[in-house]
Write a protein that holds these residues in place. Structure first.
Motif, short mmCIF file in Angstrom:
data_model
loop_
_atom_site.label_atom_id
_atom_site.label_comp_id
_atom_site.label_asym_id
_atom_site.label_seq_id
_atom_site.Cartn_x
_atom_site.Cartn_y
_atom_site.Cartn_z
N MET A 1 16.62 10.13 74.56
CA MET A 1 17.03 11.13 73.56
C MET A 1 17.21 12.48 74.24
O MET A 1 16.77 12.72 75.34
CB MET A 1 15.93 11.18 72.49
CG MET A 1 16.41 11.40 71.07
SD MET A 1 17.72 10.30 70.55
CE MET A 1 18.50 11.36 69.35
N ASN A 2 17.86 13.40 73.57
CA ASN A 2 18.19 14.70 74.17
C ASN A 2 17.11 15.75 73.86
O ASN A 2 16.13 15.48 73.20
CB ASN A 2 19.52 15.16 73.59
CG ASN A 2 19.44 15.13 72.08
OD1 ASN A 2 18.68 15.87 71.49
ND2 ASN A 2 20.18 14.23 71.45
N ASN A 3 17.36 16.99 74.31
CA ASN A 3 16.42 18.09 74.04
C ASN A 3 17.04 19.10 73.08
O ASN A 3 16.75 20.29 73.15
CB ASN A 3 16.03 18.78 75.35
CG ASN A 3 15.24 17.86 76.25
OD1 ASN A 3 14.35 17.17 75.78
ND2 ASN A 3 15.58 17.82 77.52
N HIS A 4 17.88 18.64 72.24
CA HIS A 4 18.55 19.55 71.30
C HIS A 4 17.66 19.78 70.06
O HIS A 4 16.45 19.94 70.21
CB HIS A 4 19.92 18.99 70.93
CG HIS A 4 20.85 18.90 72.13
ND1 HIS A 4 21.51 19.99 72.63
CD2 HIS A 4 21.18 17.85 72.91
CE1 HIS A 4 22.22 19.60 73.69
NE2 HIS A 4 22.03 18.30 73.88
N ILE A 5 18.25 19.75 68.88
CA ILE A 5 17.48 20.10 67.68
C ILE A 5 17.23 18.87 66.80
O ILE A 5 16.98 19.01 65.60
CB ILE A 5 18.19 21.18 66.84
CG1 ILE A 5 19.62 20.73 66.52
CG2 ILE A 5 18.14 22.53 67.53
CD1 ILE A 5 20.25 21.48 65.38
N ASP A 6 17.27 17.69 67.42
CA ASP A 6 17.13 16.45 66.62
C ASP A 6 15.87 16.46 65.75
O ASP A 6 15.94 16.17 64.55
CB ASP A 6 17.10 15.22 67.53
CG ASP A 6 18.34 15.14 68.39
OD1 ASP A 6 19.04 16.16 68.51
OD2 ASP A 6 18.60 14.06 68.93
N ASN A 7 14.76 16.77 66.37
CA ASN A 7 13.48 16.74 65.63
C ASN A 7 13.53 17.66 64.42
O ASN A 7 13.07 17.29 63.34
CB ASN A 7 12.33 17.16 66.53
CG ASN A 7 12.01 16.08 67.54
OD1 ASN A 7 12.53 14.96 67.44
ND2 ASN A 7 11.18 16.40 68.51
N LEU A 8 14.07 18.83 64.63
CA LEU A 8 14.15 19.82 63.56
C LEU A 8 15.10 19.34 62.47
O LEU A 8 14.81 19.43 61.27
CB LEU A 8 14.63 21.15 64.17
CG LEU A 8 14.55 22.39 63.30
CD1 LEU A 8 13.12 22.63 62.85
CD2 LEU A 8 15.06 23.60 64.07
N LEU A 9 16.22 18.80 62.92
CA LEU A 9 17.25 18.35 61.99
C LEU A 9 16.76 17.21 61.09
O LEU A 9 17.00 17.21 59.88
CB LEU A 9 18.46 17.87 62.81
CG LEU A 9 19.77 17.59 62.08
CD1 LEU A 9 20.26 18.83 61.36
CD2 LEU A 9 20.81 17.07 63.05
N PHE A 10 16.05 16.29 61.69
CA PHE A 10 15.61 15.10 60.95
C PHE A 10 14.55 15.41 59.90
O PHE A 10 14.20 14.55 59.09
CB PHE A 10 15.09 14.01 61.91
CG PHE A 10 16.15 13.45 62.81
CD1 PHE A 10 17.50 13.59 62.50
CD2 PHE A 10 15.81 12.79 63.98
CE1 PHE A 10 18.48 13.08 63.33
CE2 PHE A 10 16.79 12.27 64.82
CZ PHE A 10 18.13 12.42 64.49
N ASP A 11 14.05 16.64 59.92
CA ASP A 11 13.08 17.03 58.88
C ASP A 11 13.77 17.30 57.55
O ASP A 11 13.13 17.36 56.51
CB ASP A 11 12.34 18.30 59.30
CG ASP A 11 11.08 17.96 60.08
OD1 ASP A 11 10.69 16.78 60.08
OD2 ASP A 11 10.50 18.87 60.69
#
Lengths: 188, 164
Positions: B1-11
């Motif tokens: 996985m990347n280091n972008h904003i995925d975690n934030l987005l998936f919230d």
């Protein structure tokens, strides 16, 4: 509905929790209101787990039958979503556990799109949807449940955790992993 | 996985809410990859929420199901009311039968005791009928209040001795 309003019962202005309280207090019409609000959501959730129309219908009926019988167990201090989806989740799990052998033999119901969509579009959309739903089906049960409850049914992390009888961090982790799996199929 | 904003987005479950997040809105201005991910993510959720893969229940089917639920609930309610009554009746019958059985068993025990008594007497005396009469007489005499003096008692004893 006019009669119900005459009795001071106007469901349109009431939350699910308020209607559930009225039902618990013996207002039979409140049950019909809850049924109308939730029947399709329960059915779609049951269908996602069973992939069979008849089975999903049976589970849906069982959920509302239990709601009818267990109305006295409703505690207004707990969110209605938590109470209701926990009931639904337990019914689905019980059904899957009791019918594990026959469920795998179920034929999924064919998909139909509106007539304005071209055959090519239909084929593409069908393929895309099948991929997404297939990936959802392939998720571990807890990831799938957490994803459905939070992303599709719109429950909060806290409510999802309560329904699944776990903590918020676990739920966040389950949803995150499920989302990654589902998004990966879309990138393919 | 990347280091972008995925975690934030998936919230987020709604695109509007995600776009209101300053960190996300700033990041996607410069990051094409996350901009595409945001679109794909919310499209996927939207498609799943309204998936034609999920059959729809018709109004008539919903009504039929509702009637079925109500009738099944009524059947279960009746069962729930009848069952305790059946259990109560069954329990009463069992208690009565047990009482009758114990009473009869008690009488049998008494009768058996008498039979044993007679049997023991029979060991010492060949003529059981006579012995039993004597025993009855003894019981009768022992209960008589008229036996007040020793002479009468001795006479009686003599009579008994003679008979034995």
């Amino acid at each position: 509905m006019a009669d119900l309003k005459g009795k001071g019962f106007d469901p349109l202005k009431m939350t699910d929790a308020e209607i559930m309280l009225r039902f618990r207090e013996g207002e039979a019409a409140a049950f019909r209101v809850l049924y109308d609000r939730f029947v399709r959501r329960v059915f779609s959730m049951a269908y996602r787990f069973s992939r069979n129309y008849e089975t999903a219908r049976d589970i849906t009926q069982e959920v509302f039958l239990r709601l009818y019988q267990k109305k006295d167990l409703y505690n207004p201090e707990i969110s209605f979503n938590t109470f209701f989806y926990r009931l639904t989740y337990n019914c689905i799990l019980n059904y899957i556990r009791d019918h594990r052998d026959t469920l795998s033999e179920n034929e999924p119901t064919p998909v139909s799109f509106s007539s304005s969509v071209t055959p090519e579009q239909t084929a593409f959309a069908n393929e895309l949807l099948k991929n997404i739903e297939k990936r959802l089906d392939e998720l571990p049960e807890k990831q799938k449940t957490a994803f459905i409850l939070n992303k599709i049914e719109g429950l909060s992390y806290e409510e999802t955790a309560q329904v699944m009888d776990t903590n918020i961090n676990t739920v966040k982790s389950l949803i995150h992993r499920a989302t990654i799996s589902i998004m990966e199929i879309k990138d393919e | 996985m990347n280091n972008h904003i995925d975690n934030l987005l998936f919230d987020y479950n709604k695109k509007e809410s995600a776009l209101n997040d300053k960190e996300i809105s700033l990041h996607i201005q410069d990051c094409g990859r996350c901009r595409k991910l945001l679109e794909d993510y919310f499209n996927t959720i939207d498609v799943m929420r309204n998936s034609p893969e999920i059959p729809q229940l018709s109004d008539s089917e919903c009504s039929r199901m509702f009637e079925n639920i109500i009738s099944r609930a009524e059947v279960r309610r009746r069962k729930a009311t009848i069952l305790p009554r059946v259990i109560a009746v069954a329990a009463s019958v069992i208690i009565i039968l047990t009482a009758v059985f114990l009473y009869k068993n008690h009488n049998n025990t008494l009768n058996t005791g008498r039979e044993i008594e007679s049997h023991i007497i029979g060991i010492f005396s060949p003529d059981k009928t006579d012995d039993l009469e004597i025993i009855s007489d003894l019981e009768l005499f022992s209960n008589l209040d008229i036996i007040e003096n020793l002479e009468t008692l001795e006479e009686l004893n003599e009579v008994i001795d003679d008979e034995i």
